[in-house]
Design a protein around this motif. Structure first.
Motif, PDB file in Angstrom:
ATOM      1  N   PHE A  87      15.291  12.673  -8.796  1.00 61.15           N
ATOM      2  CA  PHE A  87      14.734  13.196  -7.547  1.00 61.15           C
ATOM      3  C   PHE A  87      13.732  12.196  -7.015  1.00 61.15           C
ATOM      4  O   PHE A  87      12.796  11.794  -7.719  1.00 61.15           O
ATOM      5  CB  PHE A  87      14.056  14.548  -7.784  1.00 61.15           C
ATOM      6  N   LEU A  88      13.915  11.773  -5.764  1.00 61.71           N
ATOM      7  CA  LEU A  88      13.015  10.833  -5.113  1.00 61.71           C
ATOM      8  C   LEU A  88      12.044  11.582  -4.209  1.00 61.71           C
ATOM      9  O   LEU A  88      12.460  12.315  -3.305  1.00 61.71           O
ATOM     10  CB  LEU A  88      13.807   9.818  -4.284  1.00 61.71           C
ATOM     11  N   SER A  89      10.760  11.387  -4.454  1.00 59.17           N
ATOM     12  CA  SER A  89       9.733  12.063  -3.643  1.00 59.17           C
ATOM     13  C   SER A  89       8.538  11.128  -3.498  1.00 59.17           C
ATOM     14  O   SER A  89       7.405  11.486  -3.809  1.00 59.17           O
ATOM     15  CB  SER A  89       9.311  13.387  -4.290  1.00 59.17           C
ATOM     16  N   MET A  90       8.825   9.914  -3.019  1.00 59.99           N
ATOM     17  CA  MET A  90       7.803   8.869  -2.977  1.00 59.99           C
ATOM     18  C   MET A  90       6.840   8.998  -1.807  1.00 59.99           C
ATOM     19  O   MET A  90       5.857   8.263  -1.746  1.00 59.99           O
ATOM     20  CB  MET A  90       8.459   7.486  -2.911  1.00 59.99           C
ATOM     21  N   GLY A  91       7.124   9.869  -0.858  1.00 58.77           N
ATOM     22  CA  GLY A  91       6.225  10.011   0.273  1.00 58.77           C
ATOM     23  C   GLY A  91       6.272   8.820   1.205  1.00 58.77           C
ATOM     24  O   GLY A  91       7.246   8.061   1.232  1.00 58.77           O
ATOM     25  N   LEU A  92       5.205   8.654   1.968  1.00 59.78           N
ATOM     26  CA  LEU A  92       5.117   7.579   2.956  1.00 59.78           C
ATOM     27  C   LEU A  92       4.042   6.597   2.515  1.00 59.78           C
ATOM     28  O   LEU A  92       2.851   6.798   2.751  1.00 59.78           O
ATOM     29  CB  LEU A  92       4.773   8.158   4.333  1.00 59.78           C
ATOM     30  N   ALA A  93       4.472   5.518   1.871  1.00 58.14           N
ATOM     31  CA  ALA A  93       3.524   4.560   1.303  1.00 58.14           C
ATOM     32  C   ALA A  93       3.117   3.460   2.269  1.00 58.14           C
ATOM     33  O   ALA A  93       2.136   2.759   2.040  1.00 58.14           O
ATOM     34  CB  ALA A  93       4.132   3.929   0.041  1.00 58.14           C
ATOM     35  N   GLY A  94       3.873   3.286   3.350  1.00 55.81           N
ATOM     36  CA  GLY A  94       3.568   2.231   4.307  1.00 55.81           C
ATOM     37  C   GLY A  94       2.652   2.713   5.418  1.00 55.81           C
ATOM     38  O   GLY A  94       2.565   3.905   5.711  1.00 55.81           O
ATOM     39  N   VAL A  95       1.953   1.773   6.036  1.00 55.99           N
ATOM     40  CA  VAL A  95       1.037   2.089   7.142  1.00 55.99           C
ATOM     41  C   VAL A  95       1.483   1.326   8.377  1.00 55.99           C
ATOM     42  O   VAL A  95       1.731   0.123   8.328  1.00 55.99           O
ATOM     43  CB  VAL A  95      -0.413   1.703   6.778  1.00 55.99           C
ATOM     44  N   ARG A  96       1.582   2.019   9.485  1.00 54.16           N
ATOM     45  CA  ARG A  96       2.027   1.407  10.731  1.00 54.16           C
ATOM     46  C   ARG A  96       0.954   0.460  11.278  1.00 54.16           C
ATOM     47  O   ARG A  96      -0.236   0.784  11.287  1.00 54.16           O
ATOM     48  CB  ARG A  96       2.324   2.501  11.759  1.00 54.16           C
ATOM     49  N   ALA A  97       1.383  -0.700  11.738  1.00 47.53           N
ATOM     50  CA  ALA A  97       0.455  -1.663  12.329  1.00 47.53           C
ATOM     51  C   ALA A  97       0.308  -1.405  13.822  1.00 47.53           C
ATOM     52  O   ALA A  97       1.218  -0.911  14.480  1.00 47.53           O
ATOM     53  CB  ALA A  97       0.953  -3.084  12.097  1.00 47.53           C
ATOM     54  N   MET A  98      -0.864  -1.753  14.378  1.00 46.09           N
ATOM     55  CA  MET A  98      -1.085  -1.579  15.807  1.00 46.09           C
ATOM     56  C   MET A  98      -0.557  -2.770  16.597  1.00 46.09           C
ATOM     57  O   MET A  98      -0.226  -2.642  17.765  1.00 46.09           O
ATOM     58  CB  MET A  98      -2.582  -1.396  16.081  1.00 46.09           C
ATOM     59  N   GLY A  99      -0.522  -3.940  15.954  1.00 47.82           N
ATOM     60  CA  GLY A  99       0.003  -5.122  16.619  1.00 47.82           C
ATOM     61  C   GLY A  99      -0.898  -5.656  17.717  1.00 47.82           C
ATOM     62  O   GLY A  99      -0.420  -6.092  18.767  1.00 47.82           O
ATOM     63  N   ILE A 100      -2.211  -5.630  17.491  1.00 42.23           N
ATOM     64  CA  ILE A 100      -3.150  -6.130  18.504  1.00 42.23           C
ATOM     65  C   ILE A 100      -3.990  -7.266  17.930  1.00 42.23           C
ATOM     66  O   ILE A 100      -4.093  -7.438  16.712  1.00 42.23           O
ATOM     67  CB  ILE A 100      -4.074  -5.012  19.028  1.00 42.23           C
ATOM     68  N   GLU A 101      -4.598  -8.005  18.801  1.00 37.51           N
ATOM     69  CA  GLU A 101      -5.427  -9.143  18.416  1.00 37.51           C
ATOM     70  C   GLU A 101      -6.608  -8.696  17.555  1.00 37.51           C
ATOM     71  O   GLU A 101      -7.309  -7.741  17.879  1.00 37.51           O
ATOM     72  CB  GLU A 101      -5.950  -9.831  19.684  1.00 37.51           C
ATOM     73  N   GLY A 102      -6.802  -9.404  16.433  1.00 39.11           N
ATOM     74  CA  GLY A 102      -7.947  -9.132  15.571  1.00 39.11           C
ATOM     75  C   GLY A 102      -7.718  -8.052  14.533  1.00 39.11           C
ATOM     76  O   GLY A 102      -8.650  -7.661  13.820  1.00 39.11           O
ATOM     77  N   GLU A 103      -6.494  -7.576  14.395  1.00 44.82           N
ATOM     78  CA  GLU A 103      -6.219  -6.481  13.462  1.00 44.82           C
ATOM     79  C   GLU A 103      -6.481  -6.857  12.009  1.00 44.82           C
ATOM     80  O   GLU A 103      -6.741  -5.995  11.169  1.00 44.82           O
ATOM     81  CB  GLU A 103      -4.767  -6.014  13.632  1.00 44.82           C
ATOM     82  N   ALA A 104      -6.423  -8.169  11.708  1.00 45.22           N
ATOM     83  CA  ALA A 104      -6.619  -8.630  10.332  1.00 45.22           C
ATOM     84  C   ALA A 104      -8.075  -8.982  10.024  1.00 45.22           C
ATOM     85  O   ALA A 104      -8.385  -9.468   8.933  1.00 45.22           O
ATOM     86  CB  ALA A 104      -5.733  -9.845  10.065  1.00 45.22           C
ATOM     87  N   LEU A 105      -8.986  -8.718  10.951  1.00 51.71           N
ATOM     88  CA  LEU A 105     -10.394  -9.047  10.728  1.00 51.71           C
ATOM     89  C   LEU A 105     -10.991  -8.245   9.575  1.00 51.71           C
ATOM     90  O   LEU A 105     -10.582  -7.109   9.294  1.00 51.71           O
ATOM     91  CB  LEU A 105     -11.205  -8.737  11.992  1.00 51.71           C
ATOM     92  N   ASP A 106     -11.990  -8.835   8.917  1.00 50.32           N
ATOM     93  CA  ASP A 106     -12.754  -8.079   7.935  1.00 50.32           C
ATOM     94  C   ASP A 106     -13.418  -6.903   8.639  1.00 50.32           C
ATOM     95  O   ASP A 106     -13.956  -7.051   9.748  1.00 50.32           O
ATOM     96  CB  ASP A 106     -13.833  -8.967   7.304  1.00 50.32           C
TER      97      ASP A 106
END
Length: 455
Positions: A231-250
């Protein structure tokens, strides 16, 4: 807008944190529960039961409370929903069972407090009666469950009741899934998620292996070789990206990671900004915003791209955010992260409005900036298909495809919960796990339908 980032831990004292993360909604007393239960009309064709994804016989369990039969009340709940305790705390009852209560029409919106009564009964069972179900004689069948969240736990318990041996496997160190790692700490206070897991596991026949990832530490093909069903019940492990400038900033992180840190670490060690912006309109966004405020942030602003009506967070959740000092801004779409000397300083948003056909439109020239030294993204979660790539599992629109019996396109493999199409609710995941277990039990118990591992 000259400023320096200010993200730090230990903003509040231990005593303040204890108060801020204590039980958000204290339980009913025995007297309060009886008074509330006696308000129920005990409808024969109860609309509240129809609205419950797990089909709990709500009038029956409430009548039992009214007559002092706590054992019977708890059993009525748990035989339909073994995670009835956590569901009573986190389930959006205001848009499910309580919304359908006939008192809404008779008393100007004052339904029976079904969630609170359900908590009262299940808490009594955990405190006084222990595990109310017994395990059937062992069948010799072995089932592997990947994902020890609500769907996996419900599936494991029902399979164990039927006498099968179950191995729960999860990428986290502890079982519990969303309840343990993804729900606001004040909703499941006092380590309730793990206490409920311990209660469930007392049925026997269930083992757990943590820190093991599908596709990395083992494969689906290996599980099919070693077990009678999966039985597979892994849920939603990924997170959607916004795709905007500066998203990877600290200073920019996903809200799921922030909430998990609060649930798995000493809260005093979890850093939070002075000015926090949360982007999103669901319950995860609200949980992150309120917890940031209760962790010591001075200002928290929750920004959503559309209006109240389109938010997946319920009206109760929105009110909860605002009563906890969170500012809510609507019809605003993030366009970029703003920096000062290369450091996160805020978020720029474009103002929007609804079009005639109900869609949203934004004016890129009409913008405003919300100051921030910390940004939490809560714009949606995704099912990560990598662990099952190369296997004969059909995935469409980002979810595993199953039939009415929760069977996937790979023989002997079933799936349920958030990794399949559904309501993305804890209570719906419990239903999936319970019903998938019944389907597996039927297949394994019927000679001409059994899907054996060939051992």
């Amino acid at each position: 807008m000259t400023r320096t980032p200010d993200i730090a831990s230990s903003r509040l004292s231990d005593a303040e944190l204890v108060v801020n993360f204590s039980d958000a909604h204290p339980p009913l007393t025995k007297e309060q529960a009886v008074v509330e239960a006696e308000r129920c009309f005990f409808c024969y064709d109860a609309p509240c039961t129809e609205a419950c994804p797990t089909g709990i016989d709500i009038p029956k369990f409430i009548r039992a409370i009214a007559t002092g039969n706590m054992k019977g009340s708890a059993r009525t709940i748990l035989e339909s929903n073994i995670l009835g305790g956590s569901c009573a705390r986190v389930c959006p009852t205001e848009i499910l069972c309580e919304e359908k209560c006939v008192h809404n029409a008779r008393e100007e919106g004052h339904p029976i407090r079904i969630g609170a009564l359900q908590r009262h009964a299940t808490d009594w069972q955990m405190d006084h009666g222990g595990q109310p179900f017994t395990r059937a004689p062992e069948t010799g069948r072995r089932i592997a469950i990947v994902g020890a969240g609500p769907a996996g736990l419900a599936c494991a318990h029902r399979l164990a009741m039927h006498g099968h041996d179950v191995m729960l496997i999860d990428a986290h160190a502890q079982p519990g899934g969303l309840n343990e790692y993804g729900v606001a700490a004040y909703k499941l206070a006092d380590d309730f998620a793990q206490r409920e897991v311990d209660f469930l596991m007392k049925i026997g026949g269930i083992s757990f292996e943590g820190n093991r990832k599908l596709g990395q530490d083992f494969s689906l093909t290996e599980l099919r070789r070693d077990y009678d069903a999966v039985f597979l019940s892994m849920g939603l492990a990924g997170v959607r990206a916004m795709g905007i400038e500066g998203e990877a900033l600290d200073g920019v992180q996903d809200a799921v990671t922030f909430i998990e840190a609060l649930r798995s670490r000493d809260k005093k060690a979890v850093p939070v900004g002075r000015q926090v912006v949360v982007i999103g309109g669901g319950n995860t966004a609200v949980d992150a915003a309120v917890q940031a405020r209760r962790l010591g942030a001075d200002d928290v602003t929750l920004v959503y791209r559309r209006g109240h009506e389109q938010m997946s967070a319920t009206s109760s959740e929105r009110e909860w955010a605002q009563t906890n000092g969170v500012t809510v801004r609507l019809w605003s779409s993030p366009s970029r992260m703003v920096t000062e000397d290369g450091v996160l300083a805020g978020v720029e948003f474009s103002r929007g409005k609804a079009t005639a056909d109900g869609r949203a439109t934004y004016d890129p020239k009409d913008t405003f900036i919300v100051p921030a030294d910390m940004v939490l993204k809560a714009v949606g979660q995704l099912f990560v298909t990598d662990p099952i790539s190369g296997e004969s599992i059909l995935v469409e629109n980002g979810r595993i495809v199953v039939d009415r019996s929760y069977r996937t396109t790979m023989e002997g493999v079933y799936a349920g919960g958030d990794c399949t199409v559904g309501e993305d609710l804890t209570v719906a995941a419990v239903r999936d796990g319970r019903d998938a277990a019944e389907a597996m039990h039927l297949a394994l118990s019927t000679p001409d339908q059994s899907e054996t591992s060939g051992q």
